[in-house]
Design a protein around this motif. Structure first.
Motif, PDB file in Angstrom:
ATOM      1  N   VAL A  91      10.146  -0.492 -16.682  1.00 30.07           N
ATOM      2  CA  VAL A  91       9.088   0.228 -15.979  1.00 30.07           C
ATOM      3  C   VAL A  91       9.558   0.464 -14.551  1.00 30.07           C
ATOM      4  O   VAL A  91      10.011  -0.459 -13.869  1.00 30.07           O
ATOM      5  CB  VAL A  91       7.770  -0.569 -15.974  1.00 30.07           C
ATOM      6  N   SER A  92       9.467   1.700 -14.108  1.00 30.09           N
ATOM      7  CA  SER A  92       9.877   2.039 -12.753  1.00 30.09           C
ATOM      8  C   SER A  92       8.856   2.984 -12.133  1.00 30.09           C
ATOM      9  O   SER A  92       8.062   3.616 -12.831  1.00 30.09           O
ATOM     10  CB  SER A  92      11.263   2.690 -12.755  1.00 30.09           C
ATOM     11  N   GLY A  93       8.885   3.073 -10.826  1.00 32.04           N
ATOM     12  CA  GLY A  93       7.941   3.944 -10.139  1.00 32.04           C
ATOM     13  C   GLY A  93       8.077   3.802  -8.640  1.00 32.04           C
ATOM     14  O   GLY A  93       9.091   3.322  -8.129  1.00 32.04           O
ATOM     15  N   LEU A 146       2.922   6.733   3.008  1.00 35.77           N
ATOM     16  CA  LEU A 146       4.254   6.262   3.361  1.00 35.77           C
ATOM     17  C   LEU A 146       4.693   5.243   2.306  1.00 35.77           C
ATOM     18  O   LEU A 146       3.862   4.561   1.703  1.00 35.77           O
ATOM     19  CB  LEU A 146       4.248   5.601   4.752  1.00 35.77           C
ATOM     20  N   PRO A 147       6.001   5.126   2.065  1.00 37.31           N
ATOM     21  CA  PRO A 147       6.464   4.159   1.072  1.00 37.31           C
ATOM     22  C   PRO A 147       6.273   2.726   1.555  1.00 37.31           C
ATOM     23  O   PRO A 147       6.346   2.459   2.756  1.00 37.31           O
ATOM     24  CB  PRO A 147       7.950   4.495   0.923  1.00 37.31           C
ATOM     25  N   ASP A 198      12.606   3.214   0.039  1.00 38.72           N
ATOM     26  CA  ASP A 198      11.823   4.408  -0.280  1.00 38.72           C
ATOM     27  C   ASP A 198      10.612   4.090  -1.152  1.00 38.72           C
ATOM     28  O   ASP A 198       9.944   5.002  -1.656  1.00 38.72           O
ATOM     29  CB  ASP A 198      12.700   5.454  -0.977  1.00 38.72           C
ATOM     30  N   GLY A 199      10.317   2.803  -1.333  1.00 37.31           N
ATOM     31  CA  GLY A 199       9.158   2.393  -2.120  1.00 37.31           C
ATOM     32  C   GLY A 199       9.403   2.326  -3.609  1.00 37.31           C
ATOM     33  O   GLY A 199       8.511   1.940  -4.367  1.00 37.31           O
ATOM     34  N   HIS A 217       3.505   4.424 -11.144  1.00 36.17           N
ATOM     35  CA  HIS A 217       3.395   4.332  -9.697  1.00 36.17           C
ATOM     36  C   HIS A 217       2.265   3.373  -9.345  1.00 36.17           C
ATOM     37  O   HIS A 217       1.358   3.120 -10.151  1.00 36.17           O
ATOM     38  CB  HIS A 217       3.108   5.705  -9.092  1.00 36.17           C
ATOM     39  N   ILE A 218       2.329   2.843  -8.151  1.00 38.26           N
ATOM     40  CA  ILE A 218       1.297   1.927  -7.670  1.00 38.26           C
ATOM     41  C   ILE A 218       0.845   2.453  -6.320  1.00 38.26           C
ATOM     42  O   ILE A 218       1.570   2.350  -5.322  1.00 38.26           O
ATOM     43  CB  ILE A 218       1.838   0.486  -7.560  1.00 38.26           C
TER      44      ILE A 218
END
Length: 298
Positions: free
Chosen positions: A41-43, A49-50, A72-73, A116-117
């Motif tokens: 899992v990636s995001g 802003l990151p 870059d978050g 994403h979170i």
């Protein structure tokens, strides 16, 4: 006679070569065991802003993993033999920001997924679970169901009520897996920027907004009215004074009129006429002489 042992050795070598398979399988008593594939899992973790150096924890119906975001978050975590669904929690390096998200699905995962979170996924989890996102994650277990259909329905309902409340995130097609470039101020990121500025202007917080969404029951109109009040611009000196429509009650006879307040300009419009509000002795004491004020044309 000397050829026989050579023939036997050749057969043994041939069998050994045929049995090769690298790390994909092992044998025990003649039974092959497949190595479980990893669910990756990636995001991106971002508020507009990151969030660099944020701790990301993922808990699945079976299996868990953790990692830290890059500058870059972005993040990526792999869990061997993971069983979907999964919940994710991202905590900023100073622990002041905590956000949540989900990976919908069921059964063993064997492929890549994007989650994403962001503040939008925080609100989505509140809508999906009908409770504080942190409580939803804390109560998550092997039997918790999070289907893609349920997530899609929750996002549709959330977008509808937010639009009616004055904030429109509909351009983000997928809160969980939509394309995002943190800090770019474009697309998904631009919507996060707008949400942050709206929250700041309303002198509220993401947690207050999330709680209101989680507790919203009944009609969409009623929920939108509640969120509209929360997201309405507030006066800098009196956070309880919000822009919007208010009911003005005359104490002497109980009669009421609709008054539209601009909390930042300190004006009130009644029956088409605009009046200026002036501050009283205390921060939330405002008065008007009911003398119309001239409002310059745009």
């Amino acid at each position: 006679m000397k050829l026989k042992p050579l023939a036997i050795s050749f057969v043994a070598l041939s069998l050994a070569a045929c049995g090769g398979g690298g790390d994909s399988a092992s044998t025990s008593g003649g039974t092959a065991t497949q190595t479980p594939a990893a669910q990756t899992v990636s995001g991106v973790v971002a508020t507009g802003l990151p969030l660099s150096g944020a701790a990301v924890n993922m808990t699945c119906a079976s299996g868990s993993g953790a990692t830290t975001t890059a500058t870059d978050g972005s993040y990526s975590v792999a869990v061997k033999g993971a069983v979907l669904p999964c919940v994710l929690t991202a905590t900023s390096s100073d622990s002041k920001i905590i956000l949540h998200s989900v990976v919908p699905g069921a059964g063993s995962g064997s492929s890549n997924a994007t989650a994403h979170i962001t503040p939008l996924t925080e609100l989505l989890v509140a809508q999906l679970g009908g409770q504080n996102p942190a409580q939803f994650v804390a109560a998550f277990g092997p039997t918790t169901a999070v289907s893609a259909t349920a997530v899609s329905s929750a996002q549709s309902a959330l977008v509808s009520v937010l639009k009616k409340a004055g904030f429109d995130p509909s351009s983000v097609g997928d809160f969980i897996a939509g394309a995002i470039a943190a800090g770019s101020h474009q697309g998904y990121d631009a919507i996060l920027d707008t949400l942050q500025s709206t929250i700041a202007s309303a002198n509220t917080s993401l947690s207050e907004l999330s709680a209101a969404i989680a507790n919203s029951t009944g009609s969409t109109t009623a929920a939108a009215s509640t969120l509209g009040t929360i997201l309405a611009p507030a006066n800098a000196d009196c956070t309880s004074l919000k822009s919007g429509d208010h009911r003005l009650i005359k104490l002497s006879d109980g009669s009421a009129k609709l008054a539209t307040v601009d909390a930042t300009k300190l004006t009130v419009a009644i029956s088409g006429t605009t009046y200026q509000l002036t501050k009283g002795a205390t921060s939330c004491d405002f008065q008007t002489s009911l003398v119309p004020t001239a409002i310059p044309k745009a």
